[in-house]
Design an enzyme around this catalytic site. Structure first.
Site, PDB file in Angstrom:
ATOM      1  CE  LYS A 107      27.783 126.231   5.203  1.00 43.25           C
ATOM      2  NZ  LYS A 107      26.519 126.466   4.468  1.00 43.25           N
TER       3      LYS A 107
HETATM    4  C1  LIG Z   1      25.845 127.692   4.538  1.00 40.33           C
HETATM    5  C2  LIG Z   1      24.953 127.988   3.396  1.00 40.33           C
HETATM    6  C3  LIG Z   1      24.533 129.301   3.092  1.00 40.33           C
HETATM    7  C4  LIG Z   1      24.871 130.484   3.964  1.00 40.33           C
HETATM    8  O1  LIG Z   1      26.232 130.862   3.878  1.00 40.33           O
HETATM    9  P1  LIG Z   1      26.860 131.834   4.977  1.00 40.33           P
HETATM   10  O2  LIG Z   1      28.305 131.916   4.642  1.00 40.33           O
HETATM   11  O3  LIG Z   1      26.607 131.176   6.301  1.00 40.33           O
HETATM   12  O4  LIG Z   1      26.151 133.137   4.855  1.00 40.33           O
HETATM   13  C5  LIG Z   1      23.748 129.511   1.954  1.00 40.33           C
HETATM   14  N1  LIG Z   1      23.387 128.476   1.171  1.00 40.33           N
HETATM   15  C6  LIG Z   1      23.760 127.201   1.441  1.00 40.33           C
HETATM   16  C7  LIG Z   1      23.282 126.120   0.543  1.00 40.33           C
HETATM   17  C8  LIG Z   1      24.559 126.914   2.549  1.00 40.33           C
HETATM   18  O5  LIG Z   1      24.909 125.645   2.796  1.00 40.33           O
END
Ligand SMILES: *Cc1c(COP(=O)(O)O)cnc(C)c1O
Length: 434
Positions: A107
């Protein structure tokens, strides 16, 4: 580029409007009007391009004329300030590590791009923008780190007391500067509800310029296409010309949706696998053609504990709302915590690879698809560093993880937070500091 609301296509916006609003006024998700394939020249010479060249080429059409090229280059360079190594596990499988950024979760890419875009848009405005974000863990840290020190912005993070890991809490509470952390006596849904209520509150809107930074924002969603290109570039350099399958551990389905955008832009990805934990609305949909979201269930891959994934509607749009087209290019499988722990062990025992629970779910989905389609080459996305889910990883593997530098440096910092309960207290807190 024009964006339209998936609730009512007559509601349109430019990139900057869509970024600042987050959601369309009708509460729909913004979606790009058309996605143009990148030039053959660019795609054929991908192996020679720098990360910044790739990022600019991918985002150019999406930002349109709201960000000049020279500025976009700066934003992309600042966003892609870390590596995305493709780690080979055997002859036909690799892990794409997306966790080498400041908060050690994928993210960081969307968080940094969004913060810098808003920072740029703010240069032309005089009002300060206040970002409200509710988090169950990873989102808040990435958004905080992305916005840290960005002129004209402040971030207020709400997180549920005692329900994020120790490391995640430090990532939320030790930033200082323009980042404030609010610990809410309640669960994640309470935090989210408080943010939603605040957006509609007239008293707050009279004194604040509020925006949201959750994954539905186009400035967080679209830049995630970058690393699909960066992964493919690494394969090209190894002389790859096979059938590529990518498995994405999915919660809100924003990340995999960005992969499908990369495919639309011309990246030759043969098949996508959305791997989930027991929050399985999408795998069930592919089996039954019925979309029936359920309340979210708690798992060890908790960043994917999403009962009703917001971005799935965008995926359907990318396949022109055709169930058959979707099924041809997209599979989805669910796994429980027990299977996830077995996968963590298998990765460690067979390949000497320490994954986190989310990456392990991605591996399981990939293995399942490749078992039925052995003529493929597979990549699963490793979305967080195992240290962020230290307890379940150490307990499952019986090992002690080293602490990476990004985490080490926050361990001795002093946490600062405001503790409160209920919307009225949150509103009073906001009004007092306005
Ligand atoms: C947010 C997150 C996900 C999921 O991603 P999406 O885009 O919401 O499908 C998977 N793994 C981790 C470690 C995350 O922080």
């Amino acid at each position: 580029m024009t964006y339209y609301s998936l609730t009512n296509p007559d509601n349109t916006a430019t990139f900057s409007e869509a970024v600042i609003r987050g959601l369309a006024p009708d509460r729909g998700l913004y979606f790009p009007k058309n996605i143009e394939r990148l030039s053959d020249d660019f795609l054929q010479n991908l192996a020679e391009k720098s990360h910044v060249e790739i990022g600019v080429e991918v985002m150019r059409q999406f930002v349109g004329d709201t960000i000049p090229i020279a500025q976009l280059e700066k934003i992309v360079a600042d966003t892609l300030c870390f590596d995305f190594p493709l780690v080979s596990l055997n002859d036909n499988m690799a892990s794409l590590e997306l966790f080498h950024g400041p908060t050690m979760a994928f993210k960081d890419v969307g968080g940094r791009f969004m913060a810098r875009s808003i920072g740029y848009f703010n240069e032309q405005r005089t009002e300060k923008v206040t970002v409200l974000v509710a988090t169950s863990g990873d989102t808040g840290g990435a958004v905080a780190s992305g916005f840290l020190g960005i002129e004209g912005t402040e971030v207020i993070i709400l997180y549920p007391k005692g329900k994020v890991s120790d490391i995640q809490e430090l990532q939320l509470t030790t930033n200082g500067n323009n980042i404030k952390a609010v610990e809410v006596d309640g669960v994640f849904d309470d935090c989210q509800e408080m943010v939603k209520t605040a957006f509609l509150d007239k008293d707050l809107n009279a004194v604040y310029n509020l925006t949201s930074a959750n994954s539905i924002n186009v400035a967080r969603w679209l830049p995630q296409s970058f690393y699909f290109f960066i992964a493919y570039q690494q394969l090209l350099k190894q002389g790859f010309d096979g059938k590529l399958v990518i498995s994405v551990p999915s919660g809100n389905f924003g990340n995999i949706c960005a992969g499908i955008v990369a495919n639309k832009l011309g990246l030759p990805i043969h098949h996508f696998v959305a791997s989930t934990n027991v929050n399985d609305a999408v795998p069930r949909y592919l089996q039954t053609k019925q979309y029936t979201p359920l309340p979210s269930k708690q798992t060890i891959s908790n960043a994917m504990d999403v009962g009703n994934p917001s971005n799935f509607i965008r995926i359907q749009s990318l396949f022109n709302n055709s169930f058959d087209a979707l099924k041809e290019h997209f599979s989805s499988y669910a796994f429980d915590d027990k299977e996830t722990r077995v996968a963590l062990k298998e990765l460690h025992d067979n390949y000497g690879y320490v994954a986190d629970p989310h990456g392990a779910v991605g591996y399981l989905g990939l293995k399942k698809y490749m078992g039925e389609n052995p003529d493929t080459y597979g990549i699963f996305l490793e979305t967080a560093h195992p240290i962020k889910f230290r307890d379940s990883v150490e307990e499952t593997l019986g090992i002690t993880l080293d602490i990476p530098a990004q985490i080490q440096h926050i361990l001795d910092k002093h946490p600062e937070k405001t503790s409160l309960k209920g919307y009225d207290a949150f509103k009073a807190y906001l009004l007092e500091r306005a």
